[in-house]
Design a protein around this motif. Structure first.
Motif, PDB file in Angstrom:
ATOM      1  N   GLY A  59       6.216  -1.246  10.187  1.00 41.45           N
ATOM      2  CA  GLY A  59       6.496   0.159  10.495  1.00 41.45           C
ATOM      3  C   GLY A  59       7.966   0.525  10.453  1.00 41.45           C
ATOM      4  O   GLY A  59       8.645   0.292   9.455  1.00 41.45           O
ATOM      5  N   GLN A  60       8.465   1.101  11.557  1.00 37.57           N
ATOM      6  CA  GLN A  60       9.838   1.585  11.628  1.00 37.57           C
ATOM      7  C   GLN A  60      10.866   0.453  11.564  1.00 37.57           C
ATOM      8  O   GLN A  60      12.043   0.710  11.319  1.00 37.57           O
ATOM      9  CB  GLN A  60      10.036   2.414  12.902  1.00 37.57           C
ATOM     10  CG  GLN A  60       9.138   3.634  12.998  1.00 37.57           C
ATOM     11  CD  GLN A  60       9.269   4.575  11.809  1.00 37.57           C
ATOM     12  OE1 GLN A  60      10.360   4.807  11.294  1.00 37.57           O
ATOM     13  NE2 GLN A  60       8.136   5.104  11.339  1.00 37.57           N
ATOM     14  N   GLU A  61      10.443  -0.790  11.772  1.00 36.49           N
ATOM     15  CA  GLU A  61      11.346  -1.931  11.641  1.00 36.49           C
ATOM     16  C   GLU A  61      11.717  -2.182  10.175  1.00 36.49           C
ATOM     17  O   GLU A  61      12.679  -2.872   9.896  1.00 36.49           O
ATOM     18  CB  GLU A  61      10.690  -3.210  12.191  1.00 36.49           C
ATOM     19  CG  GLU A  61      10.309  -3.134  13.645  1.00 36.49           C
ATOM     20  CD  GLU A  61       9.488  -4.345  14.078  1.00 36.49           C
ATOM     21  OE1 GLU A  61       9.724  -4.819  15.199  1.00 36.49           O
ATOM     22  OE2 GLU A  61       8.630  -4.800  13.293  1.00 36.49           O
ATOM     23  N   CYS A  62      10.952  -1.618   9.253  1.00 33.93           N
ATOM     24  CA  CYS A  62      11.164  -1.812   7.810  1.00 33.93           C
ATOM     25  C   CYS A  62      12.098  -0.724   7.298  1.00 33.93           C
ATOM     26  O   CYS A  62      11.677   0.253   6.686  1.00 33.93           O
ATOM     27  CB  CYS A  62       9.833  -1.768   7.063  1.00 33.93           C
ATOM     28  SG  CYS A  62       8.603  -2.903   7.683  1.00 33.93           S
ATOM     29  N   GLU A  63      13.370  -0.897   7.559  1.00 38.37           N
ATOM     30  CA  GLU A  63      14.365   0.109   7.176  1.00 38.37           C
ATOM     31  C   GLU A  63      14.613   0.094   5.673  1.00 38.37           C
ATOM     32  O   GLU A  63      14.489  -0.934   5.018  1.00 38.37           O
ATOM     33  CB  GLU A  63      15.670  -0.161   7.919  1.00 38.37           C
ATOM     34  CG  GLU A  63      15.523  -0.127   9.423  1.00 38.37           C
ATOM     35  CD  GLU A  63      16.751  -0.642  10.135  1.00 38.37           C
ATOM     36  OE1 GLU A  63      17.660  -1.164   9.477  1.00 38.37           O
ATOM     37  OE2 GLU A  63      16.778  -0.526  11.366  1.00 38.37           O
ATOM     38  N   ASP A  64      14.990   1.223   5.142  1.00 37.37           N
ATOM     39  CA  ASP A  64      15.387   1.380   3.739  1.00 37.37           C
ATOM     40  C   ASP A  64      14.298   1.025   2.736  1.00 37.37           C
ATOM     41  O   ASP A  64      14.601   0.646   1.609  1.00 37.37           O
ATOM     42  CB  ASP A  64      16.653   0.561   3.439  1.00 37.37           C
ATOM     43  CG  ASP A  64      17.812   0.954   4.327  1.00 37.37           C
ATOM     44  OD1 ASP A  64      17.911   2.150   4.666  1.00 37.37           O
ATOM     45  OD2 ASP A  64      18.614   0.079   4.680  1.00 37.37           O
ATOM     46  N   ILE A  65      13.032   1.123   3.138  1.00 36.44           N
ATOM     47  CA  ILE A  65      11.927   0.854   2.217  1.00 36.44           C
ATOM     48  C   ILE A  65      11.044   2.097   2.176  1.00 36.44           C
ATOM     49  O   ILE A  65      10.638   2.612   3.220  1.00 36.44           O
ATOM     50  CB  ILE A  65      11.103  -0.375   2.654  1.00 36.44           C
ATOM     51  CG1 ILE A  65      11.988  -1.609   2.717  1.00 36.44           C
ATOM     52  CG2 ILE A  65       9.939  -0.599   1.700  1.00 36.44           C
ATOM     53  CD1 ILE A  65      11.335  -2.788   3.389  1.00 36.44           C
ATOM     54  N   SER A  66      10.777   2.562   0.979  1.00 31.78           N
ATOM     55  CA  SER A  66       9.890   3.713   0.816  1.00 31.78           C
ATOM     56  C   SER A  66       8.479   3.217   0.524  1.00 31.78           C
ATOM     57  O   SER A  66       8.283   2.412  -0.389  1.00 31.78           O
ATOM     58  CB  SER A  66      10.364   4.584  -0.341  1.00 31.78           C
ATOM     59  OG  SER A  66      11.650   5.084  -0.069  1.00 31.78           O
ATOM     60  N   PRO A  67       7.492   3.675   1.290  1.00 33.77           N
ATOM     61  CA  PRO A  67       6.105   3.234   1.057  1.00 33.77           C
ATOM     62  C   PRO A  67       5.551   3.810  -0.244  1.00 33.77           C
ATOM     63  O   PRO A  67       6.108   4.766  -0.792  1.00 33.77           O
ATOM     64  CB  PRO A  67       5.354   3.777   2.262  1.00 33.77           C
ATOM     65  CG  PRO A  67       6.161   4.918   2.745  1.00 33.77           C
ATOM     66  CD  PRO A  67       7.592   4.626   2.390  1.00 33.77           C
ATOM     67  N   PRO A  68       4.457   3.241  -0.744  1.00 35.42           N
ATOM     68  CA  PRO A  68       3.837   3.809  -1.943  1.00 35.42           C
ATOM     69  C   PRO A  68       3.312   5.216  -1.667  1.00 35.42           C
ATOM     70  O   PRO A  68       3.100   5.601  -0.513  1.00 35.42           O
ATOM     71  CB  PRO A  68       2.694   2.841  -2.259  1.00 35.42           C
ATOM     72  CG  PRO A  68       2.467   2.057  -1.030  1.00 35.42           C
ATOM     73  CD  PRO A  68       3.732   2.085  -0.243  1.00 35.42           C
ATOM     74  N   GLU A  69       3.104   5.961  -2.729  1.00 36.70           N
ATOM     75  CA  GLU A  69       2.618   7.333  -2.599  1.00 36.70           C
ATOM     76  C   GLU A  69       1.282   7.355  -1.854  1.00 36.70           C
ATOM     77  O   GLU A  69       0.387   6.566  -2.135  1.00 36.70           O
ATOM     78  CB  GLU A  69       2.440   7.936  -3.995  1.00 36.70           C
ATOM     79  CG  GLU A  69       2.180   9.419  -3.974  1.00 36.70           C
ATOM     80  CD  GLU A  69       2.137   9.996  -5.376  1.00 36.70           C
ATOM     81  OE1 GLU A  69       1.260  10.832  -5.620  1.00 36.70           O
ATOM     82  OE2 GLU A  69       2.966   9.593  -6.215  1.00 36.70           O
ATOM     83  N   GLY A  70       1.176   8.235  -0.884  1.00 34.29           N
ATOM     84  CA  GLY A  70      -0.050   8.361  -0.104  1.00 34.29           C
ATOM     85  C   GLY A  70      -0.051   7.519   1.160  1.00 34.29           C
ATOM     86  O   GLY A  70      -0.971   7.596   1.958  1.00 34.29           O
ATOM     87  N   SER A  71       0.978   6.697   1.361  1.00 30.07           N
ATOM     88  CA  SER A  71       1.089   5.851   2.569  1.00 30.07           C
ATOM     89  C   SER A  71       2.272   6.326   3.402  1.00 30.07           C
ATOM     90  O   SER A  71       3.140   7.047   2.920  1.00 30.07           O
ATOM     91  CB  SER A  71       1.291   4.391   2.186  1.00 30.07           C
ATOM     92  OG  SER A  71       0.176   3.905   1.487  1.00 30.07           O
TER      93      SER A  71
END
Length: 158
Positions: A59-71
């Motif tokens: 979740g929010q611990e995963c900085e600087d990563i954009s999730p795939p479209e729709g997630s």
């Protein structure tokens, strides 16, 4: 070896940063295996977590990563490896991401036990062990022969 958890996860490629949906299996011995689909015919990668995983973030611990479209951000997982590489994943929901995190961390830390029916006891399997089965020569050759020791298990290091 027993299957602990399996399901669909999105994985981001390291070079092109594209998201690809793949089937993942986590085995009791800590092997994290991904396939192109749920038929498990084409293995993509196998990662031994007991040796390589340092931490799992969600979740929010995963900085600087954009999730795939729709997630959303809450569905992201980052598996940090000992060699400083990262496995970037995205689950189908925030709850699923949290379930994967707990399961991945459990597989990393808990030892593997195998039941030995001859001693009526559980034995710890060393992390670098390979399983070999030695079968008694009299078993299965001519009819049903009885023997107290049909097979013995030995754990050997490579």
């Amino acid at each position: 070896m027993a299957l602990v958890k399996s399901g669909w996860l999105w994985r981001q490629s390291s070079l092109l940063k594209r998201w690809k949906k793949e089937w993942y299996d986590l085995w009791l011995d800590g092997n994290f295996v991904n396939y192109t689909d749920d038929s498990r015919q084409n293995m993509e990668q196998q990662t031994p977590l007991k040796h390589n995983c340092v931490d799992v973030k969600v979740g929010q611990e995963c900085e600087d990563i954009s999730p795939p479209e729709g997630s959303n951000q809450g569905s992201l997982l980052v598996v940090q490896m000992r060699d400083h590489s990262k496995l970037l994943l995205c689950a189908e929901s925030e709850d699923d991401a949290l379930a994967w995190k707990m399961t991945l961390l459990d597989a990393q830390t808990y030892p593997v036990y195998v039941y030995n029916p001859y001693d009526d006891d559980y034995q710890t399997v060393p992390l670098d062990a390979h399983q070999a089965v030695y079968i008694n020569h009299g078993y299965g050759c001519h009819g049903y022969e009885t023997s107290n020791k049909i097979a013995t298990f030995r754990w050997t290091s490579p």
